[in-house]
Motif scaffolding. Structure first.
Motif, PDB file in Angstrom:
ATOM      1  N   LEU A 179       0.605  -3.404   5.857  1.00 16.71           N
ATOM      2  CA  LEU A 179      -0.286  -4.515   6.182  1.00 16.71           C
ATOM      3  C   LEU A 179      -0.024  -5.039   7.589  1.00 16.71           C
ATOM      4  O   LEU A 179      -0.965  -5.395   8.310  1.00 16.71           O
ATOM      5  N   GLU A 180       1.226  -5.052   8.011  1.00  8.60           N
ATOM      6  CA  GLU A 180       1.545  -5.489   9.363  1.00  8.60           C
ATOM      7  C   GLU A 180       0.990  -4.505  10.396  1.00  8.60           C
ATOM      8  O   GLU A 180       0.401  -4.917  11.416  1.00  8.60           O
TER       9      GLU A 180
ATOM     10  N   HIS B  80       0.076 -10.954  -1.050  1.00  5.94           N
ATOM     11  CA  HIS B  80       1.117 -10.029  -1.496  1.00  5.94           C
ATOM     12  C   HIS B  80       2.477 -10.723  -1.466  1.00  5.94           C
ATOM     13  O   HIS B  80       3.285 -10.596  -2.399  1.00  5.94           O
TER      14      HIS B  80
ATOM     15  N   ALA C 102      -1.606  -9.774   3.194  1.00  2.00           N
ATOM     16  CA  ALA C 102      -0.150  -9.884   3.320  1.00  2.00           C
ATOM     17  C   ALA C 102       0.348 -11.202   2.733  1.00  2.00           C
ATOM     18  O   ALA C 102       1.376 -11.243   2.043  1.00  2.00           O
ATOM     19  N   ASN C 103      -0.386 -12.287   2.987  1.00  2.00           N
ATOM     20  CA  ASN C 103       0.002 -13.588   2.434  1.00  2.00           C
ATOM     21  C   ASN C 103      -0.057 -13.586   0.911  1.00  2.00           C
ATOM     22  O   ASN C 103       0.854 -14.084   0.233  1.00  2.00           O
TER      23      ASN C 103
ATOM     24  N   THR D 118      -2.575  -2.462  -1.087  1.00  2.00           N
ATOM     25  CA  THR D 118      -2.919  -3.492  -2.075  1.00  2.00           C
ATOM     26  C   THR D 118      -3.488  -2.924  -3.366  1.00  2.00           C
ATOM     27  O   THR D 118      -3.441  -3.590  -4.407  1.00  2.00           O
TER      28      THR D 118
ATOM     29  N   CYS E  96       4.806  -1.764   1.376  1.00  2.00           N
ATOM     30  CA  CYS E  96       3.425  -2.262   1.424  1.00  2.00           C
ATOM     31  C   CYS E  96       3.230  -3.294   2.527  1.00  2.00           C
ATOM     32  O   CYS E  96       2.221  -3.281   3.239  1.00  2.00           O
ATOM     33  N   MET E  97       4.209  -4.169   2.693  1.00  2.00           N
ATOM     34  CA  MET E  97       4.099  -5.191   3.735  1.00  2.00           C
ATOM     35  C   MET E  97       4.104  -4.557   5.123  1.00  2.00           C
ATOM     36  O   MET E  97       3.428  -5.037   6.038  1.00  2.00           O
TER      37      MET E  97
ATOM     38  N   CYS F 264      -6.170  -8.214   6.709  1.00  2.00           N
ATOM     39  CA  CYS F 264      -4.786  -7.752   6.562  1.00  2.00           C
ATOM     40  C   CYS F 264      -3.839  -8.937   6.427  1.00  2.00           C
ATOM     41  O   CYS F 264      -2.909  -8.923   5.605  1.00  2.00           O
TER      42      CYS F 264
ATOM     43  N   TYR G 238      -2.749  -4.950  10.577  1.00  2.19           N
ATOM     44  CA  TYR G 238      -3.116  -6.171  11.313  1.00  2.19           C
ATOM     45  C   TYR G 238      -3.080  -5.922  12.817  1.00  2.19           C
ATOM     46  O   TYR G 238      -4.039  -6.232  13.532  1.00  2.19           O
TER      47      TYR G 238
END
Length: 244
Positions: free
Chosen positions: A102-103, A128, A125-126, A86, A98-99, A121, A106
């Protein structure tokens, strides 16, 4: 020290997390690496971003990730995998890259019981996803899931940031009418931010205030309410200057 750093960063206690980061780096130099060294190096990357040194930031982030891999550092992985995509990789890597971070963050955080880092996280992600053009309805549904998860696990941190982002999406999707007068008055009272009688201190209110203003400015521009957008920009700048 890692707990101090995490808490201080989330609540904008800048001096506290800077001191804790420097102490962590010193301990790493004197005694060798551990998974908590990864958190300190990641924050050095964050500092480098603030200084405009993107190459230095990327080096620190990659070092941090390498240490996590070498130490199997699942306990700090969640928080490292929030900040790197981020704030550091956001400007140089793809959205999918990047996603994915984050996954992973999480699942690592939830897997070791760090529900707070896991929810952060999810929140990141939301946020982003929305700004990267994911379908707004799907992002809103994810925010609703996050709200239920935070309520289930009684997570208080970042609930006001989540509220601001969810409200912004709700207005964009037409789930509730836009009150332009209330829009312009946002930030004048704590209640306009928390939607409750809860009183926040200056550190707690900083991030919800920023996201609340940012989303409302975006909405005003999209609906050609440029005077309100300009007024909100000035108010945000004044509040930022007061907190510096």
């Amino acid at each position: 020290l890692s707990q101090i750093i995490s808490s201080a960063l989330q609540n904008a206690r800048i001096t506290e997390w800077l001191v804790a980061t420097v102490k962590s780096i010193r301990l790493t130099i004197n005694h060798g690496i551990c998974e908590h060294s990864a958190l300190a190096l990641m924050l050095m990357g964050l500092l480098s971003v603030g200084q405009g040194d993107s190459n230095g930031a990327t080096r620190f982030a990659n070092l941090s990730i390498s240490i996590l891999e070498r130490t199997n550092g699942e306990r700090t992985k969640g928080f490292v995998y929030i900040v790197c995509p981020t704030t550091i990789f956001r400007w140089s890597e793809s959205s999918a890259f990047c996603m994915d971070f984050l996954e992973q963050g999480y699942h690592a955080a939830m897997g070791c019981g760090d529900i707070e880092a896991g929810s952060l996280c999810f929140l990141a992600a939301n946020n982003h996803a929305f700004f990267d053009g994911y379908p707004a309805e799907k992002v809103y549904a994810a925010f609703e899931m996050l709200k239920d998860e935070m309520k289930l696990f009684k997570i208080e941190s970042n609930k006001h940031i989540s509220l601001q982002l969810r409200n912004g999406l709700s207005m964009l999707l037409g789930h509730k009418p836009i009150d332009w007068d209330a829009m312009e008055q946002f930030g004048d009272t704590d209640r306009s931010i928390t939607e409750s009688d809860e009183i926040l201190d200056e550190r707690e209110i900083m991030y919800p205030l920023f996201y609340g203003y940012s989303f409302r400015i975006l909405i005003c521009v999209l609906f050609s309410k440029f005077e309100i957008a300009s007024s909100l920009c000035k108010k945000l700048q004044q509040k930022v200057n007061l907190k510096q």
